[in-house]
Design an enzyme around this catalytic site. Structure first.
Site, mmCIF file in Angstrom:
data_model
loop_
_atom_site.group_PDB
_atom_site.id
_atom_site.type_symbol
_atom_site.label_atom_id
_atom_site.label_comp_id
_atom_site.label_asym_id
_atom_site.label_seq_id
_atom_site.Cartn_x
_atom_site.Cartn_y
_atom_site.Cartn_z
ATOM 1 N N GLY B 91 0.651 -1.163 0.007
ATOM 2 C CA GLY B 91 0.108 -0.075 0.040
ATOM 3 C C GLY B 91 0.830 1.220 0.145
ATOM 4 O O GLY B 91 1.991 1.271 0.115
ATOM 5 N N GLY B 93 0.976 5.586 1.598
ATOM 6 C CA GLY B 93 0.310 6.568 2.270
ATOM 7 C C GLY B 93 0.985 7.928 2.165
ATOM 8 O O GLY B 93 1.666 7.974 1.097
ATOM 9 N N GLY B 94 0.786 8.752 3.100
ATOM 10 C CA GLY B 94 1.067 9.994 3.053
ATOM 11 C C GLY B 94 2.878 10.188 2.777
ATOM 12 O O GLY B 94 3.186 10.965 1.994
ATOM 13 N N MET B 95 3.457 9.392 3.208
ATOM 14 C CA MET B 95 5.071 9.640 3.169
ATOM 15 C C MET B 95 5.784 8.703 2.419
ATOM 16 O O MET B 95 6.846 8.845 2.278
ATOM 17 C CB MET B 95 5.725 10.084 4.639
ATOM 18 N N VAL B 98 4.469 0.919 1.191
ATOM 19 C CA VAL B 98 4.873 -0.230 2.240
ATOM 20 C C VAL B 98 5.013 -1.380 1.100
ATOM 21 O O VAL B 98 3.990 -1.790 0.442
ATOM 22 C CB VAL B 98 3.620 -0.227 3.119
ATOM 23 N N LYS B 113 8.746 -0.287 4.853
ATOM 24 C CA LYS B 113 8.096 1.193 4.567
ATOM 25 C C LYS B 113 9.140 2.177 4.097
ATOM 26 O O LYS B 113 10.141 2.052 4.777
ATOM 27 C CB LYS B 113 7.528 1.638 5.865
ATOM 28 N N ASP B 206 -2.510 9.117 15.742
ATOM 29 C CA ASP B 206 -3.506 8.578 14.717
ATOM 30 C C ASP B 206 -4.182 7.116 14.888
ATOM 31 O O ASP B 206 -4.031 6.279 13.923
ATOM 32 C CB ASP B 206 -2.541 8.479 13.426
#
Lengths: 131, 262
Positions: B91, B93-95, B98, B113, B206
């Site tokens: 997947g 994500g923001g930064m 993964v 990651k 989060d």
């Protein structure tokens, strides 16, 4: 290119169209391709989807333009076009102070709009089909 | 909302902003003169003021690069990064992205990651990326995803963590209704994890169903995204007071979300 400012004037709208379309297509593909993505997609826990955010922002911006066209233009030029406060002021023929104020108020409005859309989850699209 | 009405709301909002927070109530009492709807609209905007500060401040094109590279990195599949062999993409994500990878030294699966390439030049992003790993690695708890290693290979910053095969609470919630007993089970485990984090002065900013992994054997694993060391980080964030309470955002709290479903 006749006028010197004409490129900057359209930059925001063009970038917006490209990015949002791209984000939308991707979100679509993601939904369709769910079977391929498997349940592991979030295995390590990732902050939420930027592409969906762009689509939602685009929708919220369209809603803003209905009640305050200038503010939506300010956001389009600054966020999508990457223009500075001064450049934005020049394109819209308003003072930099007004740009700053519009920018500030528009951000608050948009954030609120996005939150309420998120709260009624996923139904953002149905609200508006034009544009 | 009609444009005229909006103008009215905006003017009052700007006028209220100029006043000291303590005086805003009195000001609005007077200015709205019994128009409760108007007042509510102005107050709602005021609530978003602090949060809006950073909102869309980075131009879209900066985000765009990340968006484009969000496409599956076919080139990375099968490649080796340090002693990890990248197997598949889990997947993004923001930064970062993964990947599922194999640790060739220990022969075990890990979740790798990777910090997005365009962020590697930004010391602040790198710092935050690493700090998240550092915060999580300070914890040793069965309900918190274990950080194995943090490193850099071929110019790519990465965090290797325990790989959890299972589904997120969000996915679980979508599948079928959760039984009360399940909700309690998840809530208890998350609470234990957060208590341990709190004990170690680590805040998790989060907590949400997407960030909680459910293992088939019943274990709940709290993800590391959003973790930070208490003090150091708080000084650099706005609205910090609220963030110290890990379960502050009621909408995002696993217990509330779980509760909503149940």
């Amino acid at each position: 290119m006749a006028e010197p400012g004409s490129f900057l004037r359209h930059l925001g709208a063009v970038v917006r169209r490209i990015l949002v379309d791209f984000a939308r297509t991707k979100r679509f593909a993601k939904r369709g391709g769910a079977a391929v993505q498997v349940s592991l997609a979030e295995a390590v826990v990732i902050p939420q989807e930027r592409d969906a955010d762009l689509v939602a922002l685009d929708e919220a911006l369209a809603a803003l333009s209905e009640i305050d066209e200038r503010k939506s233009r300010v956001v389009e030029l600054r966020f999508f076009g990457g223009l500075s406060v001064e450049e934005t002021a020049e394109v819209l023929k308003i003072s930099p102070e007004t740009v700053m104020r519009d920018w500030k108020v528009a951000k608050v409005w948009l954030l609120h709009e996005l939150s309420s859309r998120a709260a009624t989850s996923g139904s953002g699209k149905e609200k508006r089909d034009e544009a | 909302m009609k444009p005229e009405r909006w103008q009215q709301v905006e003017q009052l909002y700007l006028a209220a902003l100029e006043r000291d927070p303590a005086q805003r109530t009195a000001f609005l009492d007077q200015a709205c003169a019994g128009d409760l709807a108007l007042r509510r609209q102005v107050e709602t905007l005021l609530q978003y003021e602090t949060r809006a500060e950073d909102f869309i401040e980075a131009p879209a094109l900066e985000v765009a690069a990340a968006l484009l590279t969000d496409e599956p990195h076919a080139s990375l599949l099968g490649r080796e990064l340090g002693h990890y062999r990248i197997q598949s993409r889990l997947g993004a994500g923001g930064m970062g992205e993964v990947y599922l990878a194999e640790d060739r030294r220990l022969g075990r699966k890990v979740a790798l990651k990777l910090l997005l390439k365009e962020f590697t030049q930004d010391p602040e992003r790198v710092r935050r990326f690493e700090q998240e790993a550092r915060a999580a690695s300070a914890l040793n708890h069965p309900n918190i995803i274990t950080v194995y290693e943090i490193g850099q290979a071929d110019g790519v910053h990465f965090i290797a963590t325990e790989y959890v095969a299972g589904q997120t609470l969000r996915q679980r919630m979508r599948a079928t209704r959760l039984e009360l007993i399940e909700v309690l089970e998840v809530a208890t485990q998350v609470a234990t994890a957060l208590a341990a984090a709190h004990e170690a002065r680590i805040v998790h900013r989060d907590i949400k169903p997407e960030n909680l992994m459910l293992r088939p054997d019943g274990y709940v694993k709290v993800g590391t995204t959003g973790m930070s060391m208490g003090k150091e980080d708080l000084s650099q964030h706005k609205g910090t007071k609220d963030q110290r309470r890990p379960l502050k955002k009621s909408g995002d709290s696993p217990i509330c979300s779980g509760g909503r479903v149940a």
